[in-house]
Structures are given as structure tokens and as C-alpha cells.
Design a protein around this motif. Structure first.
Motif, PDB file in Angstrom:
ATOM      1  N   TYR A 181      50.099  28.057  57.751  1.00 18.63           N
ATOM      2  CA  TYR A 181      49.262  28.895  57.480  1.00 18.63           C
ATOM      3  C   TYR A 181      49.277  30.249  57.846  1.00 18.63           C
ATOM      4  CZ  TYR A 181      47.937  24.874  54.864  1.00 18.63           C
ATOM      5  OH  TYR A 181      48.133  23.767  54.187  1.00 18.63           O
ATOM      6  N   THR A 182      48.472  31.423  57.395  1.00 18.14           N
ATOM      7  CA  THR A 182      48.282  32.466  56.953  1.00 18.14           C
ATOM      8  C   THR A 182      46.384  32.836  57.131  1.00 18.14           C
ATOM      9  OG1 THR A 182      50.303  33.015  57.843  1.00 18.14           O
ATOM     10  CG2 THR A 182      48.779  34.862  58.265  1.00 18.14           C
ATOM     11  N   VAL A 183      46.226  32.892  57.640  1.00 12.30           N
ATOM     12  CA  VAL A 183      44.081  33.588  56.539  1.00 12.30           C
ATOM     13  C   VAL A 183      43.677  34.977  57.408  1.00 12.30           C
ATOM     14  CG1 VAL A 183      41.818  33.665  56.875  1.00 12.30           C
ATOM     15  CG2 VAL A 183      43.397  31.733  56.928  1.00 12.30           C
ATOM     16  N   MET A 184      43.751  35.642  56.189  1.00  6.94           N
ATOM     17  CA  MET A 184      43.561  37.245  56.422  1.00  6.94           C
ATOM     18  C   MET A 184      41.898  37.149  55.652  1.00  6.94           C
ATOM     19  SD  MET A 184      42.704  40.051  55.050  1.00  6.94           S
ATOM     20  CE  MET A 184      42.725  39.418  53.132  1.00  6.94           C
ATOM     21  N   ALA A 185      41.309  37.893  56.718  1.00 11.13           N
ATOM     22  CA  ALA A 185      39.874  38.054  57.175  1.00 11.13           C
ATOM     23  C   ALA A 185      39.767  39.547  56.902  1.00 11.13           C
ATOM     24  CB  ALA A 185      38.713  37.244  58.061  1.00 11.13           C
ATOM     25  N   ASN A 186      38.658  40.387  56.038  1.00  4.48           N
ATOM     26  CA  ASN A 186      38.074  41.606  56.232  1.00  4.48           C
ATOM     27  C   ASN A 186      37.651  42.192  56.912  1.00  4.48           C
ATOM     28  OD1 ASN A 186      39.754  43.204  54.067  1.00  4.48           O
ATOM     29  ND2 ASN A 186      38.971  42.038  52.290  1.00  4.48           N
ATOM     30  N   VAL A 187      37.549  42.890  56.850  1.00  7.73           N
ATOM     31  CA  VAL A 187      36.462  43.494  57.927  1.00  7.73           C
ATOM     32  C   VAL A 187      35.965  44.667  57.434  1.00  7.73           C
ATOM     33  CG1 VAL A 187      35.893  45.267  60.724  1.00  7.73           C
ATOM     34  CG2 VAL A 187      37.688  42.890  60.351  1.00  7.73           C
ATOM     35  N   ALA A 236      44.745  36.019  61.592  1.00 11.18           N
ATOM     36  CA  ALA A 236      45.246  34.844  62.298  1.00 11.18           C
ATOM     37  C   ALA A 236      46.331  33.924  61.086  1.00 11.18           C
ATOM     38  CB  ALA A 236      44.536  34.128  62.481  1.00 11.18           C
ATOM     39  N   CYS A 237      47.369  33.316  62.601  1.00 14.47           N
ATOM     40  CA  CYS A 237      48.557  32.029  62.011  1.00 14.47           C
ATOM     41  C   CYS A 237      48.715  31.137  62.889  1.00 14.47           C
ATOM     42  CB  CYS A 237      49.867  33.258  62.038  1.00 14.47           C
ATOM     43  SG  CYS A 237      49.883  34.353  61.590  1.00 14.47           S
ATOM     44  N   GLY A 238      49.124  29.960  61.918  1.00 14.85           N
ATOM     45  CA  GLY A 238      48.725  28.510  63.053  1.00 14.85           C
ATOM     46  C   GLY A 238      49.211  27.537  61.601  1.00 14.85           C
ATOM     47  N   GLU A 239      49.263  26.488  62.713  1.00 13.88           N
ATOM     48  CA  GLU A 239      49.550  25.428  62.052  1.00 13.88           C
ATOM     49  C   GLU A 239      48.315  24.634  61.378  1.00 13.88           C
ATOM     50  OE1 GLU A 239      52.050  21.829  63.778  1.00 13.88           O
ATOM     51  OE2 GLU A 239      53.213  23.608  64.022  1.00 13.88           O
ATOM     52  N   ASP A 240      46.755  24.136  62.240  1.00 12.77           N
ATOM     53  CA  ASP A 240      45.567  24.180  61.139  1.00 12.77           C
ATOM     54  C   ASP A 240      44.294  24.899  60.785  1.00 12.77           C
ATOM     55  OD1 ASP A 240      43.605  21.812  61.427  1.00 12.77           O
ATOM     56  OD2 ASP A 240      42.865  23.169  62.988  1.00 12.77           O
ATOM     57  N   LEU A 241      44.581  24.459  59.416  1.00 17.74           N
ATOM     58  CA  LEU A 241      43.839  25.385  58.736  1.00 17.74           C
ATOM     59  C   LEU A 241      42.957  25.911  58.700  1.00 17.74           C
ATOM     60  CD1 LEU A 241      43.974  27.836  56.234  1.00 17.74           C
ATOM     61  CD2 LEU A 241      43.623  25.714  54.437  1.00 17.74           C
ATOM     62  N   SER A 259      40.930  25.766  61.845  1.00 21.06           N
ATOM     63  CA  SER A 259      41.218  26.328  63.253  1.00 21.06           C
ATOM     64  C   SER A 259      41.529  27.513  62.805  1.00 21.06           C
ATOM     65  CB  SER A 259      42.278  26.115  64.303  1.00 21.06           C
ATOM     66  OG  SER A 259      42.743  26.953  65.703  1.00 21.06           O
ATOM     67  N   VAL A 260      42.751  27.795  62.077  1.00 19.11           N
ATOM     68  CA  VAL A 260      42.902  29.111  62.296  1.00 19.11           C
ATOM     69  C   VAL A 260      42.516  30.166  61.380  1.00 19.11           C
ATOM     70  CG1 VAL A 260      44.856  30.568  60.362  1.00 19.11           C
ATOM     71  CG2 VAL A 260      45.914  28.670  61.694  1.00 19.11           C
ATOM     72  N   ARG A 261      41.667  29.503  60.123  1.00 21.76           N
ATOM     73  CA  ARG A 261      40.516  30.161  59.585  1.00 21.76           C
ATOM     74  C   ARG A 261      39.248  30.404  60.234  1.00 21.76           C
ATOM     75  NH1 ARG A 261      39.122  27.068  54.432  1.00 21.76           N
ATOM     76  NH2 ARG A 261      41.061  28.812  53.521  1.00 21.76           N
ATOM     77  N   ARG A 262      39.028  29.666  60.875  1.00 21.33           N
ATOM     78  CA  ARG A 262      37.666  30.133  61.876  1.00 21.33           C
ATOM     79  C   ARG A 262      37.984  31.089  62.719  1.00 21.33           C
ATOM     80  NH1 ARG A 262      37.130  25.237  63.507  1.00 21.33           N
ATOM     81  NH2 ARG A 262      38.321  24.995  65.518  1.00 21.33           N
ATOM     82  N   ARG A 263      38.835  31.141  63.032  1.00 20.60           N
ATOM     83  CA  ARG A 263      39.758  32.737  64.665  1.00 20.60           C
ATOM     84  C   ARG A 263      39.592  33.992  63.760  1.00 20.60           C
ATOM     85  NH1 ARG A 263      45.006  30.705  66.479  1.00 20.60           N
ATOM     86  NH2 ARG A 263      44.653  28.982  64.924  1.00 20.60           N
ATOM     87  N   ALA A 264      40.310  33.360  62.222  1.00 18.08           N
ATOM     88  CA  ALA A 264      40.173  34.737  61.057  1.00 18.08           C
ATOM     89  C   ALA A 264      38.701  35.048  60.706  1.00 18.08           C
ATOM     90  CB  ALA A 264      41.099  34.617  60.235  1.00 18.08           C
ATOM     91  N   GLN A 265      37.925  34.412  60.965  1.00 16.23           N
ATOM     92  CA  GLN A 265      36.503  34.474  60.998  1.00 16.23           C
ATOM     93  C   GLN A 265      36.249  35.528  61.691  1.00 16.23           C
ATOM     94  OE1 GLN A 265      35.707  30.799  58.273  1.00 16.23           O
ATOM     95  NE2 GLN A 265      35.348  32.088  56.512  1.00 16.23           N
ATOM     96  N   ALA A 266      36.097  34.017  62.401  1.00 16.45           N
ATOM     97  CA  ALA A 266      34.777  34.399  63.909  1.00 16.45           C
ATOM     98  C   ALA A 266      35.928  35.770  64.333  1.00 16.45           C
ATOM     99  CB  ALA A 266      35.109  33.193  64.909  1.00 16.45           C
ATOM    100  N   ALA A 267      37.167  36.525  64.108  1.00 14.71           N
ATOM    101  CA  ALA A 267      37.064  37.787  65.005  1.00 14.71           C
ATOM    102  C   ALA A 267      37.084  38.803  64.138  1.00 14.71           C
ATOM    103  CB  ALA A 267      38.482  38.060  64.959  1.00 14.71           C
ATOM    104  N   ALA A 268      37.377  38.341  62.543  1.00  9.61           N
ATOM    105  CA  ALA A 268      36.673  39.320  61.506  1.00  9.61           C
ATOM    106  C   ALA A 268      34.750  39.770  61.753  1.00  9.61           C
ATOM    107  CB  ALA A 268      36.564  39.529  60.172  1.00  9.61           C
ATOM    108  N   HIS A 269      33.674  38.993  61.590  1.00  8.75           N
ATOM    109  CA  HIS A 269      32.976  39.037  61.914  1.00  8.75           C
ATOM    110  C   HIS A 269      32.259  39.424  63.033  1.00  8.75           C
ATOM    111  CE1 HIS A 269      28.971  37.163  62.172  1.00  8.75           C
ATOM    112  NE2 HIS A 269      29.166  37.125  61.062  1.00  8.75           N
ATOM    113  N   PHE A 270      33.158  39.302  63.902  1.00  8.23           N
ATOM    114  CA  PHE A 270      32.343  40.383  65.223  1.00  8.23           C
ATOM    115  C   PHE A 270      33.068  41.864  65.032  1.00  8.23           C
ATOM    116  CE2 PHE A 270      32.465  41.817  69.354  1.00  8.23           C
ATOM    117  CZ  PHE A 270      30.881  41.306  70.196  1.00  8.23           C
ATOM    118  N   LEU A 271      34.039  42.207  64.860  1.00  3.92           N
ATOM    119  CA  LEU A 271      34.348  42.903  64.539  1.00  3.92           C
ATOM    120  C   LEU A 271      33.020  43.759  63.503  1.00  3.92           C
ATOM    121  CD1 LEU A 271      38.251  43.097  64.020  1.00  3.92           C
ATOM    122  CD2 LEU A 271      36.323  44.224  66.265  1.00  3.92           C
TER     123      LEU A 271
END
Ligand code: ATP
Ligand code: ATP
Lengths: 410, 410
Positions: free
Chosen positions: B326-332, B377-382, B384-396
Motif C-alpha cells: 500500500y502507498t498513501v499520498m497525503a496532500n499538504v 508513505a508505503c507499507g503492508e498495514d494500510l 499504519s501507512v495512512r496514519r503516517r502519511a496523514q500525520a506527516a502532512a498534517h504536521f507540515l
């Protein structure tokens, strides 16, 4: 409308750091691709407008890296100054640091990537494994070393060697005598080390920040041909976990002990100890992205180019997990004679036959033996991955598939 | 030594093709990173020197894309001319083609990405699924459509809309009447389509070469917030294989039928048919790299930017296998108020907490709602992947972690 020749001030991203790279080769070029995605852009001190990296940067200063004024002008206003080679005179860097510039890595570390003898002395001092070596300041030094290692001599220029230039393997005592005599006469400072019975070569890479954080990559196996890196496989196959860990730890320890910042490559000899057990010793250090790390562009979460930028800016380092079970990098070197098929057609052919080959070209004119690009391939089956990377690189070089390679066999 | 302001002729790689991009935004910027690695470099027609893409290209012409002379000057000497937006007047492109320039995609295709009404007519003609729609040339047209779809009306400006601008959902017949009346008065050509009961939105992307080769990517799920893409997940989870195949085939068919070259994004509505079965219909076409394809930079063998360059040069297309489950892209997007913490510090924080987040920034100044970057963010567990992409974009964006997010929870 105004053309580029009327533009006076190349812009950088507002609020983003500027990294100045001294050098204009493929390493600087690939740092630029990493920088762009991070939202920065490089300032370059380049030797010419058509150099590999200068083709792809907006902010290019033309000048000589041996000239303090040029280096200072390129450094002005940047957040970090770094390099794509080790040849900037350290006294210039000392001067820049004294003036308050942020130079990474610093001359105290760089000296060990510049001088093969100082490097080995330092490594021995910190307890890192190096083959037996000696300074060679006279023919007598050479002959004494020959006797000490029973003729297993590798003679090296202390400075300025690259791609196997500056490395000699004299087969006879007499040959060594002549070599040493003529090299010393020509003013080449020398050292000698024991010729290692190689089982293979490895490369242990790591990044380190000025704050002291370190992040290694998986150790890779490299294949050299005529002293030039031809191929790298990540992670190194057939290496047991203990040895892998030892190589990784070694790279981290060296980065710390020598105060390296940015990317450090530790080129390793893989040999056998008295008991036939695999053993490693250090061949060479490079304090910048390295050919054996090109695989990280396509096989690793954080590429060596992104990591170098992060490290010299003292940013937290990125994860270095692989994104594929195996990645093979094959270099594209200029062939003895450039094939008549234009490179653009070779690229099209490779793209057709190997649609998952990651082609990286440096924008360089052909010269025999010149590094003009590389190809990465990723996958589960190492043999197939290697076949694809090799075939692609071979075709880019020769406009022919390697012998025995049937394009359908992919 | 001479500074950049004295350099007159930006160099390109010898023998490599030159692609001219009309436009200077993040799409052009990311095409440049792909081009560099392929050994080429872009020529840009940019509106200003500090535009996103102009910061990172050596060969930048400043000019207006609505001005034929500017477009022609930028096109001169290049192997293909392409775009990072759809706003170049088609009559200019017709003229360039008549003069022998290689424009990709061509106006015959582009028109369907420019005019929402023509697009829907064409799609209906070729048998592709679109919601019921009508041209709205008078208040009566509007009211008749309201009655036909029982008030489920989505009113759209035929041209020039983006990020939800130019899309209205009138809640009352009276509201529709007023909207249509004032928009027509203001000279905005209109159409209306039935408001779809959305289960979600998908994006089916494909590349097509002038020779007719096509290569789709896995279909992704996108999340829109206030009409703007906020997130994309690849491959789209919870979609059965048959529907996935249908969406993929649809994108290929549309690329063929409309003669699209380069990258095509087909934005899809996901809804339910009478039997409660998942169904798709087409919302929008984009003929260039698209926000819902940014995940390919880190989650796919060939990114949409590399593929676009290959396609417009009529090179064989690259493999589009994913490199992670899985790859999740989150916009900033620029926050309502830019936080006082400088962006550089936000980046450092995100790098520290989410070391595998792939941060892509566009070199843009803050503006509320402006797309200034994205995180993959990429990984196996959707989850967790989504949480990381979202959190990173949210913080930026906000200089704060999302509610309920504990940095340690990664
Ligand atoms: N002591 C040694 N024993 C055996 N082989 C050696 C030894 N030293 C060097 N070699 C061989 O010669 C090659 C080139 O040597 P070395 O790396 O020192 O040269 P270099 O010019 O600095 O190359 P590079 O550009 O790769 O750093 C090595 O990769 C190895 O194959
Ligand atoms: N017919 C419809 N039914 C329901 N929702 C709709 C409809 N049309 C548009 N929308 C919603 O509005 C959003 C924006 O619409 P649309 O994509 O047409 O606008 P746009 O300005 O062209 O946006 P983009 O820049 O994403 O192409 C859609 O993503 C969707 O969420």
C-alpha cells in the motif's frame, strides 16, 4: 518576453535551505534530484555550463574549486557546503570554516578520504581492520615491504587515485623496484599494502549528521572490473548475519571516530582468515555518495542522495529499509568505441525489452571507460534481477545484448 | 570566474532529447526530477523565475503561455512540447503543429480536458459511463434539468474550474435559478449533471504514447475535502477485482478513443447501482500527471512523471507494478493561517518522528488552501501507512500532530 540569458537572479524555494555543492559530476546531479523533491535546490560550483550537474541546476557558478575566491562565492548565502569529490584543498575549507561557513564533511574527516596512508594509520589507531601496510618513501622501503609480505604487494599512490588509477600490483621484486623509483622520481607519494586474496568486495555505507546521528544501509556486494565498480548487489548475498552486522557496525564506528558527516562509503575486502572463515578489512573510504550506493535510488526508502542532503543540513536521517528483496546496480561505462546506434535509440530499445529497468544517465558525452550512467533493477529472484540490470547496462554501452542473452528470456 | 548571470546558453545533455514544458508548477517541477535521471532536462516556459519548476531548471524562458510567440520560442529546438496545465489556447497549439512542432497531447484530445460539456458528450458517444447531464444555456434549461433529476443537481462551469472551484450544489430550485442566472450573466458557460450519491471516488490513470502503446496504473481511491484532493490510496482498497479491471479498461479505452498521449487521469465516482452493486461513472479527465498519481513516485516502479516524459517522447512505457502493498499520498495544503514554526522546522520534526515518510515540497510560498507539497508513505498495514502519511502532512501544514495522534504510536 525575456530569455534565460536576461535572468539575473536564480531563485530558490522561499524559506528552504540552500546547499552548495562543490563539483559538477553525476553525484551532484543526483543530489539535485533529491534536493528538488525535498523542496530545496542546489547551488553549484561547476567547471563548465555543460557539466553533468550544471545542466540541471538553476543556480550555477562557474569557477575553479582550487580557487578560494570561487569556493567562497559559491558558498555565500548557503546553509551547508558539501562536495561531489574530495579535491577541494583543505586549507580553503579551513578558511571558510574560520569565516563561519558550514562545511560538511569537514577537513578533519576529509583528510582520511584524501590520503590513503593517513587513512590507514588512523584506522589502525581506532582498531579498524586494515591489511598490513607501510609508507614507501624510498626504493628500500618498497623492497623491505616486499620481503615482509612475501611479494604480495599492492602499491598505491597516496593521493588522487580513482577507479583503480594509482593502484599497481608488481609481479616481481625488480618490477616493484622500478615502479617505486620512477613514481617517487615523478613526485608521487606512495604507500604499499598487502595484496589481499579476495573472495569478493563489499561496501558498507552509512550517513552521519553533525549532531551525531547515524543510519547505515544494508551492506552490498560490489564487483570491480579493471579497478572500476561494475556492479553492486543489495543486500550482499551469501554473507552471514554476523558478518553483515560487523560491516555495518564498522561503518558506523568509522563515521564516529573520524567525525564524518554526510554519506560515508567504506569499501571492504572480503577474504578468508586462517580458519577459512569469511573476514573483512578496509580498502577505501569515500565521504560523499558513492557508486556502490546508487542502488538506493530505486531499492531503498531513502536514497544516498537524499540522505546526504539531510545529513549535511543536520536534519533527521531517513529510514533505510529496502523496498525490494534484491536490487542490482550495473554501471554504464563508455565502450572502447562508441556504437553507431545513437544513445537515444539504445535507451528506447532497453525500455522496450526491460520495462522495469531504472535507467539513470548523467548527461555525459561518450569517452572510453567513462561512467555515463547506471541501471537499477529490483525483484525477488536475484539471478533474474542481475540478468536484467546487466543486460540493460550492456546494451546501453554496446548497442548489443550480452552474449547468450535472449531478450525473450526475461 | 563568472557568475550565473553571465551564462548565456543553458546546456542540455549531448544527444539526449529536450522536452519543453509549458507551465511552471509542481507538475513541471516533478517532471524535471524524472527527466534528470533519464539523462535529459526540461526547457520551461515559466511565468516567473521563482515559480516552483523554474527554481530547478537551467533552461527557463519567461513568458506568457497565452502568447503564441512565447510558446513558439520555448518550443524551438525541443523534441516534444507538453504541459503542466490545460490552459494553452488550442489555436496556438494548432499553429505550432502546423509549423511542424511535436505537441503532446494534441488539441484534439486536450479539448476534452478543457470543456466539461464536450467531454461528457464525447464520453457518452464512445459508450463510457457518465451521470445524466445537460448543457445549461438558460434559466429554463436549468429548471428543466432540476425537474428531470428531481433536484439532484450539480452545476458546473464548463471551463476553467479546478479544485472544486466552478462546482455548485444548489439545494433549492430557487437557488439554482439565481445561480444560473447570475453565472450566465457573468458570461460563464454552464452545464449540469446529476448529483451522484457517492460511496467514494476513484482515479484510474494510464499513459499512452503517440504510437498507441498504453500502460495503466493500479486504480487508486481518493478522498476529496472541499473539492480538493486530500488523500490517495494505492491500490484502492475494498474494490473487487472485476470493478478494478473495469476502471482500468475504461481508462485505456478513453485514452485510445480520445487520442490522448502522455498521462491521462480519469477521476471516477464510485456509487451504487439499483441492485446495491458498486458502480463507476466518470467525473473528470486530466491529460497530464495528476495529484492522484503522486503516490507513484515512491510506490511504483515507474512514476507518472517519468512515464509522462517517456510517453510524450514516444519511448516504450515503463512497468507500473507497485513496490509496496500500500502507498498513501497525503496532500499538504496551506493552512488558513501559516503556523509560526518555520516550514524548515516542521520538516525536521516530521523527519524525526516519521523517518520513512517521503516528503515532497514544491518550493512554494504559503497561501491558504494552496497545494504546497505532499507526503507518501508505503507499507503492508494500510491503517499504519495512512496514519503516517496523514500525520506527516498534517504536521507540515499545522505544526501540530492530528488530534489523537501520539508520535510514539508509530
Ligand atoms: N590490497 C589489495 N589487495 C587486493 N586487491 C586490491 C588491493 N587494493 C586494491 N585492490 C583492487 O583494486 C581495486 C581499486 O583499488 P582502490 O579502491 O584502492 O582504488 P581507487 O582508485 O581508490 O578506486 P575507487 O575509485 O574504487 O575508490 C579494488 O577495488 C580492488 O579490486
Ligand atoms: N456529479 C457530482 N455528484 C457528486 N459530487 C460531485 C459531482 N461532481 C463533482 N462532485 C464533487 O465535487 C468535487 C470537485 O468536482 P470536479 O472534480 O468536477 O471539480 P474540479 O474543480 O474540476 O476539480 P479537480 O481539480 O479535482 O478536477 C468532486 O471531486 C466531487 O467530490
Amino acid at each position: 518576453m525575456s530569455g534565460v540569458n536576461e535572468v539575473e537572479h536564480p531563485a530558490h524555494a522561499p524559506g528552504a535551505p540552500i546547499v552548495t555543492v562543490i563539483g559538477d559530476g553525476q553525484l551532484a546531479r543526483m543530489m539535485q534530484t533529491a534536493a528538488i523533491e525535498l523542496g530545496c535546490s542546489l547551488r553549484l560550483l561547476a567547471g563548465s555550463r555543460d557539466a553533468s550537474a550544471a545542466q540541471v541546476c538553476a543556480d550555477v557558478l562557474l569557477g575553479d574549486f582550487r580557487n578560494l575566491a570561487s569556493v567562497r562565492e559559491a558558498a555565500a548565502g548557503s546553509d551547508a557546503i558539501t562536495f561531489d569529490h574530495e579535491h577541494v584543498p583543505n586549507e580553503h575549507l579551513d578558511e571558510l570554516i574560520a569565516e563561519g561557513f558550514n562545511v560538511q564533511p569537514q577537513p578533519e574527516a576529509l583528510i582520511f578520504a584524501q590520503d590513503k596512508l593517513l587513512m590507514r594509520k588512523k584506522l589502525r589507531e581506532v582498531g579498524a581492520p586494515v591489511p598490513p601496510f607501510a609508507a614507501i618513501e624510498s626504493v628500500d622501503d618498497g623492497l623491505a615491504f616486499w620481503d615482509a609480505v612475501e611479494g604480495q604487494v599492492c602499491l598505491k599512490a597516496r593521493r588522487g587515485g580513482y577507479d583503480g588509477k594509482g593502484v599497481w600490483f608488481p609481479g616481481q621484486r625488480e618490477e616493484l623496484r622500478e615502479l617505486v623509483s620512477s613514481l617517487l622520481e615523478a613526485g608521487t607519494p606512495l604507500m604499499a599494502e598487502k595484496k589481499v586474496a579476495l573472495r569478493g568486495e563489499l561496501s558498507a555505507m552509512v550517513a552521519r549528521t553533525p549532531s551525531g546521528a547515524t543510519q547505515p544501509w544494508p551492506v552490498v556486494a560490489s564487483v570491480q572490473e579493471n579497478g572500476v565498480c561494475a556492479q553492486a548487489t543489495a543486500p550482499a548475498p551469501g554473507i552471514d548475519a554476523e558478518l553483515r552486522r560487523r560491516a555495518e557496525t564498522l561503518s558506523i564506528d568509522i563515521a564516529r571516530e573520524l567525525g564524518v558527516t554526510g554519506v560515508l562509503a567504506v569499501e571492504l575486502f572480503l577474504s578468508e582468515d586462517e580458519n577459512g572463515q569469511a573476514d573483512i578489512s578496509i580498502n577505501e573510504l569515500a565521504m560523499r555518495p558513492h557508486n556502490t550506493g546508487h542502488w538506493t535510488q530505486d531499492g531503498c526508502i531513502t536514497s544516498q542522495f537524499e540522505q546526504h542532503i539531510r545529513a549535511v543540513l543536520d536534519l533527521p536521517l531517513g529510514a533505510t529499509n529496502t523496498t525490494a528483496p534484491y536490487t542490482v546496480m550495473a554501471n554504464v561505462l563508455g565502450a572502447e568505441r562508441d556504437p553507431s546506434m545513437p544513445m537515444a535509440d539504445r535507451v528506447a530499445k532497453v525500455m522496450h525489452v526491460v520495462p522495469d529497468a531504472k535507467i539513470h544517465l548523467y548527461g555525459k558525452q561518450h569517452r572510453p571507460g567513462r561512467k555515463i550512467g547506471h541501471v537499477n533493477a529490483c525483484g525477488e529472484d536475484l539471478e533474474s534481477v542481475r540478468r536484467r540490470a546487466q543486460a540493460a547496462a550492456h546494451f546501453l554501452r554496446h548497442a548489443q545484448w550480452p552474449e547468450g542473452f535472449a531478450p525473450e528470456s526475461l
